[in-house]
Design an enzyme around this catalytic site. Structure first.
Site, PDB file in Angstrom:
ATOM      1  N   VAL A  16       0.911  -1.291   0.077  1.00 54.77           N
ATOM      2  CA  VAL A  16      -0.079   0.090   0.061  1.00 54.77           C
ATOM      3  C   VAL A  16       0.783   1.092   0.038  1.00 54.77           C
ATOM      4  CG1 VAL A  16      -1.754   1.367   1.272  1.00 54.77           C
ATOM      5  CG2 VAL A  16      -1.798  -1.178   1.188  1.00 54.77           C
ATOM      6  N   GLU A 122     -10.360   5.911   6.105  1.00 55.26           N
ATOM      7  CA  GLU A 122     -11.167   5.436   5.523  1.00 55.26           C
ATOM      8  C   GLU A 122     -10.624   4.008   4.800  1.00 55.26           C
ATOM      9  OE1 GLU A 122     -14.549   7.072   4.159  1.00 55.26           O
ATOM     10  OE2 GLU A 122     -14.523   4.951   3.719  1.00 55.26           O
ATOM     11  N   ILE A 129     -14.281   1.612  -1.101  1.00 60.49           N
ATOM     12  CA  ILE A 129     -15.389   1.883  -0.706  1.00 60.49           C
ATOM     13  C   ILE A 129     -15.682   2.928   0.085  1.00 60.49           C
ATOM     14  CG2 ILE A 129     -17.916   1.233  -0.196  1.00 60.49           C
ATOM     15  CD1 ILE A 129     -17.166  -1.601  -0.882  1.00 60.49           C
ATOM     16  N   GLU A 183      -3.743 -10.272   5.331  1.00 56.79           N
ATOM     17  CA  GLU A 183      -3.032  -9.735   6.614  1.00 56.79           C
ATOM     18  C   GLU A 183      -1.716 -10.274   6.472  1.00 56.79           C
ATOM     19  OE1 GLU A 183      -4.224  -7.019   8.262  1.00 56.79           O
ATOM     20  OE2 GLU A 183      -5.385  -7.087   6.499  1.00 56.79           O
ATOM     21  N   ASP A 194     -10.641  -9.632  11.139  1.00 60.11           N
ATOM     22  CA  ASP A 194     -10.321  -8.443  10.385  1.00 60.11           C
ATOM     23  C   ASP A 194     -11.799  -8.037  10.122  1.00 60.11           C
ATOM     24  OD1 ASP A 194      -8.472  -6.824   8.510  1.00 60.11           O
ATOM     25  OD2 ASP A 194     -10.233  -7.477   7.194  1.00 60.11           O
ATOM     26  N   LYS A 198     -13.640  -4.269  11.167  1.00 59.28           N
ATOM     27  CA  LYS A 198     -14.189  -3.281  10.319  1.00 59.28           C
ATOM     28  C   LYS A 198     -15.418  -3.041  10.719  1.00 59.28           C
ATOM     29  CE  LYS A 198     -10.977  -4.587   6.483  1.00 59.28           C
ATOM     30  NZ  LYS A 198     -10.941  -5.616   5.296  1.00 59.28           N
ATOM     31  N   GLY A 296      -5.791  -4.783  -1.553  1.00 57.15           N
ATOM     32  CA  GLY A 296      -4.932  -4.543  -2.453  1.00 57.15           C
ATOM     33  C   GLY A 296      -4.354  -3.336  -2.600  1.00 57.15           C
TER      34      GLY A 296
HETATM   35  N1  HSE Z   1      -6.788  -8.367   4.834  1.00 60.23           N
HETATM   36  C1  HSE Z   1      -7.837  -7.472   4.404  1.00 60.23           C
HETATM   37  C2  HSE Z   1      -8.812  -7.980   3.624  1.00 60.23           C
HETATM   38  C3  HSE Z   1      -7.059  -6.267   3.699  1.00 60.23           C
HETATM   39  O1  HSE Z   1      -8.816  -8.900   2.857  1.00 60.23           O
HETATM   40  O2  HSE Z   1      -9.932  -7.442   3.314  1.00 60.23           O
HETATM   41  C4  HSE Z   1      -8.165  -5.069   3.503  1.00 60.23           C
HETATM   42  O3  HSE Z   1      -8.479  -4.546   4.691  1.00 60.23           O
END
Ligand code: HSE
Length: 407
Positions: A16, A122, A129, A183, A194, A198, A296
């Site tokens: 990233v 974000e 998104i 990750e 994960d 979120k 990505g």
């Molecule tokens: N490991 C996370 C996913 C990366 O696959 O969504 C993006 O947050």
């Protein structure tokens, strides 16, 4: 409106970070330049001259010319230490670290207030998104009834490749890693952690409730087995990892992360590969649907750049909806219709946990039960050490505000 000049100190130069660097180089109109990059490993080959890098965090944090820190490292504890120091020094921060935010949400909000500096993230939620700013700015808390969907790109990629292309689970996971979706500890993806981090961020911006990760039940896709995959194939369903939160009439919130059978007529059915899909439901606009790449380098960098751009115009989250009165609905009051696969030995015992059973099946070594169960009982079954189980959701019942169940 004039853009502020942003002088950026970047932490982390993984996929990233590199994506961000390239895009900023090509977009001078942003008035943002990376002054220095702090990295951990001294041995990695990097596509920039050595002078661009430092291994010493304070060279960025103490540099008064740097007014913005972009934090893109992996280790959430180290990330929090960096972000806290940066904010204490009055620097604006952009981060993509959902684990860090979820684990330190209250402190991070308090730091923003105390030091009067913005923290934008974000990119931490569904990469490309633009959901956080939408939830923060557009929806009034009274109108929004539910938010959720597919929020993890790696698991959606794995589920797509195993179900539609017959790849093995390890092969699909390896691909997700190679493509930079997973990750560095992929157990966070496949275990639903994960997605939970979120969801926690979504809940804060949708409903104004800040909860701790351990307060939300999460299951991943790592336990899925042949019985439920065969069941899905036979019925024409797809299995998707879903993060879901909804607010009931008294303002309390139900939230969970779990694999779910998705029917062809549902919007999430066609969200495959690395795409994420978020559905909101509100009283006036009814169902709305956001889709985009959820992981990505470039999709994530796009959200980081959007935050950098927003910072240059002085934007910050105001957390207008934060409300200490709101609460999560206790797990005893949340009822789910589920498919529970179990070892042969446990079938009889586990049936007692269900309020009603519509179907059950056993073969020579395992079986499944389809029926209604409270989330409290499901948690209890899942905590049984020696019982191999797997759960796939059909729908959330009773407390559900989504009358047609089609989220
Ligand atoms: N490991 C996370 C996913 C990366 O696959 O969504 C993006 O947050």
């Amino acid at each position: 409106m004039e853009r502020k000049n942003l002088n950026i100190g970047l932490f982390g130069f993984g996929c990233v970070g590199l994506g961000l660097y390239e895009v900023l180089e090509q977009t001078p109109s942003l008035n943002a330049r990376i002054k220095r990059i702090c990295v951990k490993s001294r041995d990695k080959q990097r596509p920039l001259p050595q002078e661009a890098f430092t291994f010493n965090a304070s060279e960025l944090l103490e540099d008064e010319e740097i007014n913005t820190i972009v934090e893109l490292i992996d280790d959430s504890d180290a990330a929090f230490a960096i972000v806290r120091q940066a904010m204490q020094k009055g620097k604006a921060v952009v981060t993509a670290n959902k684990k860090m935010i979820a684990e330190h949400f209250e402190e991070l909000i308090a730091l923003q207030v105390e030091y009067g500096v913005p923290l934008l993230y974000e990119a931490a939620c569904c990469a490309s998104i633009p959901i956080i700013r939408n939830l923060e700015e557009y929806y009034d808390t009274d109108l929004l009834e539910s938010v959720g969907g597919i929020v993890n790109g790696s698991t959606n990629y794995i589920l797509t490749k195993t179900a539609l292309e017959n790849k093995s689970y390890p092969e699909a996971l390896q691909e997700a890693q190679a493509l930079g979706y997973a990750e560095s500890n992929p157990a966070l993806d496949v275990g639903g952690f994960d997605a939970k981090f979120k969801l926690l961020i979504l809940i804060a911006h949708a409903f104004g409730l800040v909860v701790r990760p351990e307060q939300i039940f999460n299951l991943g896709i790592d336990n899925l087995g042949e019985l439920e995959l065969a069941y899905a194939r036979e019925k024409g369903y797809k299995i998707k990892l879903i993060a879901h939160a909804e607010r009931n009439a008294d303002g309390r919130i139900a939230a969970l992360v779990v694999p779910k059978f998705v029917r062809e007529e549902e919007k999430l059915y066609s969200v495959d590969e690395v795409y994420n899909g978020i559905q909101t439901k509100s009283r006036l606009s009814d169902v709305q649907f956001f889709v985009g790449k959820g992981a990505g380098a470039y999709p994530t960098a796009s959200a980081v750049i959007s935050d950098i751009s927003a910072l240059s115009y002085g934007y910050k989250y105001e957390y207008k909806k934060l409300n200490k009165e709101d609460q999560l609905i206790p797990v005893e009051e949340i009822f789910l219709k589920v498919f529970l696969r179990h070892d042969l030995a446990y079938g009889f015992e586990f049936k007692r946990y269900f309020d009603d059973i519509s179907e059950s099946y056993v073969n020579q070594d395992s079986g499944y039960i389809i029926g209604t169960i409270s989330l409290a009982n499901l948690q209890e079954i899942r905590s049984r050490e020696h019982a191999e189980t797997s759960v796939v959701l059909f729908e959330v019942l009773k407390e559900s505000l989504v009358e047609d169940g089609s989220w």
